[in-house]
Write a protein that holds these residues in place. Structure first.
Motif, short mmCIF file in Angstrom:
data_model
loop_
_atom_site.label_atom_id
_atom_site.label_comp_id
_atom_site.label_asym_id
_atom_site.label_seq_id
_atom_site.Cartn_x
_atom_site.Cartn_y
_atom_site.Cartn_z
N LEU A 194 0.94 -0.80 0.23
CA LEU A 194 0.58 0.24 0.15
C LEU A 194 0.65 1.18 0.12
O LEU A 194 0.64 2.63 -0.49
CB LEU A 194 -0.82 -0.21 0.94
CG LEU A 194 -2.33 -0.98 1.25
CD1 LEU A 194 -3.03 -1.14 2.65
CD2 LEU A 194 -2.85 -0.91 0.16
N GLY A 195 1.63 0.97 1.25
CA GLY A 195 2.85 2.11 0.56
C GLY A 195 2.10 2.64 2.10
O GLY A 195 2.54 2.48 2.92
N GLN A 196 2.92 4.13 2.10
CA GLN A 196 2.61 5.46 3.40
C GLN A 196 0.65 5.25 3.70
O GLN A 196 -0.19 5.71 2.56
CB GLN A 196 2.96 6.55 3.01
CG GLN A 196 3.12 7.53 4.68
CD GLN A 196 3.51 8.34 4.60
OE1 GLN A 196 3.33 9.66 4.05
NE2 GLN A 196 4.63 9.19 5.49
N VAL A 197 0.92 5.17 3.98
CA VAL A 197 -1.02 4.75 5.04
C VAL A 197 -0.95 6.05 5.88
O VAL A 197 -0.21 6.60 6.83
CB VAL A 197 -1.57 3.59 5.44
CG1 VAL A 197 -2.78 4.15 6.06
CG2 VAL A 197 -1.55 2.29 5.12
N PRO A 198 -2.08 7.07 5.78
CA PRO A 198 -2.38 8.14 6.55
C PRO A 198 -2.57 8.02 8.17
O PRO A 198 -4.12 6.99 8.01
CB PRO A 198 -3.00 9.51 5.74
CG PRO A 198 -3.26 8.27 4.36
CD PRO A 198 -2.89 7.32 4.12
N TRP A 199 -2.38 8.57 8.63
CA TRP A 199 -3.06 8.40 10.01
C TRP A 199 -3.78 8.80 9.98
O TRP A 199 -5.08 7.85 11.33
CB TRP A 199 -1.92 9.51 11.76
CG TRP A 199 -0.42 9.23 12.13
CD1 TRP A 199 0.51 9.27 11.28
CD2 TRP A 199 -0.43 7.57 12.12
NE1 TRP A 199 1.69 8.72 11.77
CE2 TRP A 199 1.06 7.67 12.36
CE3 TRP A 199 -1.14 6.57 12.68
CZ2 TRP A 199 1.96 6.24 12.82
CZ3 TRP A 199 -0.57 5.24 13.55
CH2 TRP A 199 1.25 5.70 13.45
N SER A 200 -4.67 9.66 9.65
CA SER A 200 -6.15 9.88 9.37
C SER A 200 -7.31 8.94 8.96
O SER A 200 -8.05 8.89 10.15
CB SER A 200 -6.14 11.63 8.72
OG SER A 200 -6.07 11.07 7.24
N VAL A 201 -6.67 8.49 8.43
CA VAL A 201 -7.49 7.03 7.94
C VAL A 201 -7.43 6.13 9.40
O VAL A 201 -8.78 5.27 8.90
CB VAL A 201 -6.53 6.12 6.51
CG1 VAL A 201 -7.29 5.13 6.04
CG2 VAL A 201 -6.55 7.18 5.73
N LEU A 202 -6.43 6.18 9.47
CA LEU A 202 -6.41 5.06 10.60
C LEU A 202 -7.33 4.96 11.85
O LEU A 202 -8.27 4.86 12.53
CB LEU A 202 -5.31 4.77 11.35
CG LEU A 202 -4.64 3.61 12.49
CD1 LEU A 202 -5.13 1.97 11.88
CD2 LEU A 202 -3.37 3.93 13.30
N VAL A 203 -7.36 7.23 12.60
CA VAL A 203 -8.30 7.25 12.97
C VAL A 203 -9.90 7.81 12.52
O VAL A 203 -10.89 6.51 13.58
CB VAL A 203 -7.98 8.97 12.81
CG1 VAL A 203 -9.03 9.52 13.60
CG2 VAL A 203 -6.67 9.37 13.96
N LEU A 204 -10.06 7.55 11.19
CA LEU A 204 -11.42 7.09 10.55
C LEU A 204 -12.02 5.81 11.06
O LEU A 204 -12.98 5.47 11.20
CB LEU A 204 -10.92 7.03 8.64
CG LEU A 204 -12.94 7.81 8.12
CD1 LEU A 204 -13.67 7.92 9.01
CD2 LEU A 204 -11.77 8.00 6.82
N LEU A 205 -10.32 4.90 10.45
CA LEU A 205 -11.85 3.61 10.23
C LEU A 205 -12.19 3.36 12.29
O LEU A 205 -12.85 2.14 12.41
CB LEU A 205 -10.18 2.50 10.51
CG LEU A 205 -9.91 2.39 8.43
CD1 LEU A 205 -8.92 1.76 8.46
CD2 LEU A 205 -11.48 2.05 7.95
N ALA A 206 -10.81 3.88 12.95
CA ALA A 206 -11.71 3.57 14.78
C ALA A 206 -12.72 4.17 14.75
O ALA A 206 -13.54 3.42 14.97
CB ALA A 206 -10.26 3.89 15.00
N ALA A 207 -12.26 5.34 14.26
CA ALA A 207 -14.46 5.82 14.76
C ALA A 207 -15.17 5.27 13.86
O ALA A 207 -16.30 4.98 14.47
CB ALA A 207 -14.12 7.32 13.98
N LEU A 208 -15.32 4.49 13.12
CA LEU A 208 -16.32 3.41 11.90
C LEU A 208 -16.86 2.58 12.85
O LEU A 208 -18.04 2.54 12.93
CB LEU A 208 -15.99 3.81 10.82
CG LEU A 208 -17.21 2.53 9.76
CD1 LEU A 208 -18.37 3.91 9.75
CD2 LEU A 208 -16.24 3.41 8.47
N VAL A 209 -15.58 1.89 13.28
CA VAL A 209 -15.98 0.00 13.70
C VAL A 209 -16.48 0.61 15.01
O VAL A 209 -16.76 0.07 15.45
CB VAL A 209 -14.41 -0.17 13.90
CG1 VAL A 209 -14.30 -1.48 14.61
CG2 VAL A 209 -13.96 -0.82 12.63
#
Length: 329
Positions: A163-178
């Motif tokens: 994938l390359g570099q995954v933004p921290w914002s995407v990780l925050v988003l996934l945590a909030a959605l779950v």
């Protein structure tokens, strides 16, 4: 008689539209030929998706939150003024921003439930209060600067093979959605939907309607604060950074099939609606369509969604009272 909320998911249609838009982006824009292009899309969309999740809680419970755009602006301006470019200030300022978001949500919820003021009016008033306070404090020109450690949440990332570099914002988003999905699958989340569908029935069944609505506003304020942190890191400091975001969030929620008036819809669909909206605007930009069209598109989506529900296409008529609902307990 046991009260059971009638749930309607409606996730499939918006996911189909999202898939079509993602394919169109891959065909139209060379940047989307690689995973990095879609990760960049998620990075841009993360603040809006967080706002849509928070807006979903409020709309599902039967209300509106028009204050989130102004709250985002206030949070960004406060952050810049207090951080002053010093990494040592990052942690406590972020904690303060989260608390401020919770406080604004709490005030919105308490005024709505205890003083019986419609949420539309309460949050519109809060929007004006926050806008006025920001302008009075900054004179229209925010001062201060964000530190590198603050901006990493909106700009930085971590490396993942393939994938390359995954933004921290995407990780925050996934945590909030779950977290939001798990919350809505629990008893409290199902009761929150029931409140939006028929709060009288929930009261008769012993549900704490006022508390649940306050919780919805608090979650909206908290997620708006998180969105502000990500947006500040990504876009920088501006006195107009949150302008119009409240309407984008509402548009995203109704695009996800959530019925205005409450009681219907999925938090996953609301999040997908936000991502669909961002993908649509990205596609229009690639096609050279004027950005001024974005506001018109949002308006058309809201009108179409309300008209669809009012004519019975949705599972609830949002513009007319239902005769089956008891008027008094």
């Amino acid at each position: 008689m046991t009260w059971r909320p009638r749930l309607a998911d409606g996730t499939a249609p918006v996911l189909v539209v999202l898939a079509v838009l993602l394919v169109a982006l891959a065909v139209t824009g060379p940047a989307y030929a690689e995973p990095a292009g879609y990760l960049a899309l998620l990075k841009r969309a993360a603040p809006l998706v967080l706002l849509a999740i928070g807006q979903y809680f409020v709309i599902a419970s039967g209300g509106f939150d028009l204050s989130v755009g102004s709250l985002v602006t206030a949070e960004v301006v406060i952050a810049a003024r207090l951080v002053e470019g010093d990494d040592a200030n990052t942690a406590w300022v972020i904690a303060l921003l989260l608390c401020f978001g919770v406080l604004v949500g709490l005030v919105n919820g308490l005024i709505t439930t205890k003083l019986l003021v419609p949420s539309f009016i309460v949050t519109l008033g809060m929007l004006l209060v926050l806008d006025g306070a920001v302008f009075l404090w900054t004179g229209g020109a925010p001062r201060g600067a964000l530190s590198p450690s603050f901006r990493v949440f909106g700009r930085g990332g971590f490396d993942v093979p393939v994938l390359g570099q995954v933004p921290w914002s995407v990780l925050v988003l996934l945590a909030a959605l779950v977290g939001a999905a798990l919350f809505m699958r629990g008893g409290t989340g199902r009761t929150l939907l029931a409140v939006g569908d028929n709060d009288t029935a929930v009261r008769l069944a012993g549900g704490r309607v006022d508390l649940l609505r306050v919780v919805a506003f608090v979650l909206s304020g908290l997620l708006a604060a998180v969105a502000a942190i990500l947006l500040a890191g990504f876009a920088g400091v501006s006195a107009q950074v949150g302008t119009g975001l409240e309407f984008r969030a509402i548009t995203a929620v109704v695009l996800g099939g959530v019925v205005l008036g409450g009681g219907r819809g999925s938090v996953v669909a609301a999040a997908a609606g936000a991502l669909t909206l961002e993908a649509l605007f990205s596609l229009l930009n690639l096609l050279g369509v004027s950005g001024a069209l974005e506001t018109a598109v949002q308006g058309l989506i809201i009108i179409a969604a309300v008209a669809y529900a009012a004519r019975g296409g949705g599972s609830r008529r949002v513009l007319r009272p239902r005769r089956s609902d008891p008027v008094t307990p």
